[in-house]
Design a protein around this motif. Structure first.
Motif, PDB file in Angstrom:
ATOM      1  N   ALA A 245       5.772  -5.671  11.036  1.00 33.03           N
ATOM      2  CA  ALA A 245       6.833  -4.889  10.391  1.00 33.03           C
ATOM      3  C   ALA A 245       6.365  -3.476  10.061  1.00 33.03           C
ATOM      4  N   GLU A 246       5.065  -3.304   9.892  1.00 34.46           N
ATOM      5  CA  GLU A 246       4.525  -1.980   9.562  1.00 34.46           C
ATOM      6  C   GLU A 246       4.435  -1.069  10.787  1.00 34.46           C
ATOM      7  N   LEU A 247       4.490  -1.642  11.989  1.00 36.88           N
ATOM      8  CA  LEU A 247       4.381  -0.833  13.204  1.00 36.88           C
ATOM      9  C   LEU A 247       5.679  -0.070  13.446  1.00 36.88           C
ATOM     10  N   PRO A 248       5.603   1.145  13.953  1.00 32.97           N
ATOM     11  CA  PRO A 248       6.833   1.924  14.213  1.00 32.97           C
ATOM     12  C   PRO A 248       7.638   1.306  15.346  1.00 32.97           C
ATOM     13  N   GLY A 249       8.965   1.478  15.256  1.00 31.79           N
ATOM     14  CA  GLY A 249       9.856   0.985  16.296  1.00 31.79           C
ATOM     15  C   GLY A 249      10.184  -0.483  16.127  1.00 31.79           C
ATOM     16  N   ALA A 250      11.108  -0.965  16.952  1.00 32.60           N
ATOM     17  CA  ALA A 250      11.527  -2.377  16.920  1.00 32.60           C
ATOM     18  C   ALA A 250      10.608  -3.191  17.824  1.00 32.60           C
TER      19      ALA A 250
END
Length: 405
Positions: A305-310
């Motif tokens: 969830a912390e990573l950018p984008g879906a």
């Protein structure tokens, strides 16, 4: 299964008691029209009433808007967790999914009919200004039949009872309505349920040690509290309510039982301690398999969830979730074994007839701090050794052992 938390208060009332005007009480501005029902319920328990002794009720009810099987588990003052299943046409057998939830109390015994109740109910909704139903008031005339072991009627009772149950309202709303009922002549019921009133002479409530004068008293009181925690979380673990951290909390209770037995080992028969500790370790391991996967799954989901984008869930994370489900199934199987029931029986037997020595009779004010301090010193020595290890891998493993100690 449907489940919810039930908040209600019960009041005894004479047959001729007139209900008071409940408008302007607790935010109630009007009372809905009366609805009448005839409710017929059969209550199930062991022959020695092990469920009733803990305030648990299991019934099959016909009639009314919520007919079906109902299991009610106490969770606090005037509050119970209710689990419902639908009626199964042509059978009166307790549904397996409900009998499993009380297995820690029943422990392999048969569930039999112990009482039958017929309730003539008049129900009214207590509404807020916007039409929200804050609470429901049930005016019940109850006819109860207690049953013998062979199913024959042994007693007939009749009484009137008022129930106030929260719907969208708070505890304060329920208490305000109850206050008005008391002012009109109703009395707060001494029985927690209709079944408890019908069987009151036959129920022996579970009592745990409460004294703290001696070191043995402290041991038994703490041990009793943790056994109650274990039993409280057992059905929640079976329901797989992961949002309430139930597996973790049940495992903590097991660890605390092991801890108190080890810390106070000098007061207890060493053979009994070793046998109990081995069985508690077995139970902790079964819970730990699920807990470890819970923690890992939650950790990876947070990191994703912390990573950018879906992001789509990767296949390996889906596989981990599937393994968690399998671990839960294995754990539930463990909680249905004779070995688990024997462990619970052993804990009850320990509390009922403690295998303690003369040292347990020493005053707690002096003996208990000595026992705890001794364990603390051992743990700190272990920590000091771990902290001095030069290799990170060795140090992490040793510190993990210190945390467990």
């Amino acid at each position: 299964m449907a489940r919810h938390i039930e908040l209600e208060r019960k009041y005894d009332a004479e047959a001729d008691l007139a209900l008071p005007d409940l408008r302007q009480v607790g935010g109630c501005v009007r009372v809905g029209p009366p609805e009448t029902h005839i409710l017929r319920a059969s209550y199930f328990d062991t022959e020695d009433l092990r469920l009733a002794a803990r305030g648990i009720t299991l019934r099959r009810r016909e009639g009314g808007g919520d007919e079906g099987w109902h299991l009610k588990l106490p969770v606090g003052e005037d509050t119970r967790r209710e689990v419902r299943t639908s009626l199964d046409a042509g059978t009166n057998a307790v549904p397996a999914e409900l009998s499993e939830l009380v297995a820690a109390h029943v422990r392999g015994r048969f569930l039999v009919r112990v009482a039958e109740l017929e309730t003539h109910r008049t129900e009214r909704g207590l509404l807020a200004e916007d039409g929200t139903v804050l609470a429901e008031l049930a005016d019940d005339t109850v006819h109860a039949r207690r049953l013998s072991r062979d199913g024959r009627e042994v007693a007939l009772m009749r009484w009137r009872e008022l129930e106030v149950e929260a719907v969208e309202g708070s505890r304060e709303v329920v208490e305000s309505i109850g206050g008005r009922l008391r002012e009109s002549g109703a009395r707060e019921s001494a029985a927690a349920s209709k079944l408890a009133r019908a069987l009151e002479d036959d129920i022996t409530p579970v009592r745990r040690p409460t004294a703290t004068r001696t070191a043995g008293d402290v041991l038994l009181r703490y041990l009793g509290e943790q056994v109650e925690q274990l039993l409280e979380y057992d059905p929640r673990v079976r329901l797989a309510e992961s949002d309430d951290d139930s597996v973790h909390k049940m495992r903590v209770a097991v660890r605390r039982i092991r801890s108190i037995l080890r810390t106070h080992g000098r007061l207890i028969d060493p053979v009994r301690v070793q046998t109990l500790d081995a069985e508690l370790r077995w139970l902790a391991d079964a819970l730990g398999d699920v807990r470890d996967l819970e923690v890992q799954n939650a950790r990876f989901h947070r990191r994703l969830a912390e990573l950018p984008g879906a992001h789509r869930e990767p296949a390996w994370l889906l596989a981990m979730a599937a393994e968690e489900h399998r671990a839960r199934d294995r754990m539930r199987e463990v909680l249905l074994t004779r070995r688990y029931y024997d462990l619970l029986d052993a804990l009850d037997a320990f509390l009922a007839d403690p295998p303690v020595n003369a040292r347990a009779a020493r005053p707690a004010a002096g003996e208990t701090p000595r026992l705890v301090a001794r364990t603390w010193r051992k743990m700190m020595r272990r920590y000091d050794r771990a902290a001095r290890l030069p290799a990170l891998r060795d140090r992490v493993a040793a510190l993990r052992g210190t945390r467990k100690a």
